[in-house]
Design a protein around this motif. Structure first.
Motif, PDB file in Angstrom:
ATOM      1  N   LEU A  19       0.837  -1.204   0.000  1.00 27.83           N
ATOM      2  CA  LEU A  19       0.000   0.000   0.000  1.00 27.83           C
ATOM      3  C   LEU A  19       0.873   1.255   0.000  1.00 27.83           C
ATOM      4  O   LEU A  19       0.659   2.174  -0.791  1.00 27.83           O
ATOM      5  N   ILE A  40      -9.644   4.011  -1.096  1.00 31.84           N
ATOM      6  CA  ILE A  40      -8.749   2.884  -0.823  1.00 31.84           C
ATOM      7  C   ILE A  40      -9.436   2.012   0.222  1.00 31.84           C
ATOM      8  O   ILE A  40      -9.910   2.515   1.240  1.00 31.84           O
ATOM      9  N   LEU A  55      -5.959  -5.207  -1.324  1.00 32.04           N
ATOM     10  CA  LEU A  55      -5.953  -3.752  -1.440  1.00 32.04           C
ATOM     11  C   LEU A  55      -6.792  -3.381  -2.652  1.00 32.04           C
ATOM     12  O   LEU A  55      -6.566  -3.899  -3.748  1.00 32.04           O
ATOM     13  N   PHE A  57      -8.201  -0.085  -4.868  1.00 26.89           N
ATOM     14  CA  PHE A  57      -8.047   1.337  -5.155  1.00 26.89           C
ATOM     15  C   PHE A  57      -9.067   1.700  -6.227  1.00 26.89           C
ATOM     16  O   PHE A  57      -9.104   1.073  -7.279  1.00 26.89           O
TER      17      PHE A  57
END
Length: 111
Positions: A19, A40, A55, A57
């Motif tokens: 990240l 995010i 993760l 985005f």
């Protein structure tokens, strides 16, 4: 509006570092290519040492023209390719997909 969604499943223990690298390296160039980072998400919502974090985005682009410009510039930038090659070593998997609100589809198709 077009949304570009990056989903990266980090290798166990790599979530936070990946990240940080994404924000410090990839995000700068993405902004220069006209992308706006909207959100995010980290799943699960804790840093794991022995399992993977996912993760996510979510970027936005101001229409089809901005999307094509981003694709052209990013596709011809060796730094972008090098960045994603590095991510591939540190990730279990990754994917990028594009989406829009239903109300925007007709206008996006009129290019």
């Amino acid at each position: 509006m077009v949304h570009a969604i990056d989903e990266i499943v980090a290798q166990p223990g790599e979530g936070k570092a990946l990240l940080d690298d994404y924000l410090a390296h990839y995000a700068l160039g993405a902004r220069a290519r006209g992308m706006k980072l909207e959100q995010i998400l980290v799943s699960p919502p804790m840093w794991l040492d022995d399992q993977s974090n996912t993760l996510t985005f979510r970027w936005s682009l101001a229409g089809a023209g901005a999307w094509w410009q981003m694709r052209f510039v990013g596709g011809n930038d060796p730094d972008v390719a090098a960045w994603w090659a590095e991510v591939d070593v540190r990730a279990v998997s990754r994917r990028r997909f594009f989406a829009s609100e239903p109300a925007d589809i007709e206008g996006l198709c009129d290019v």
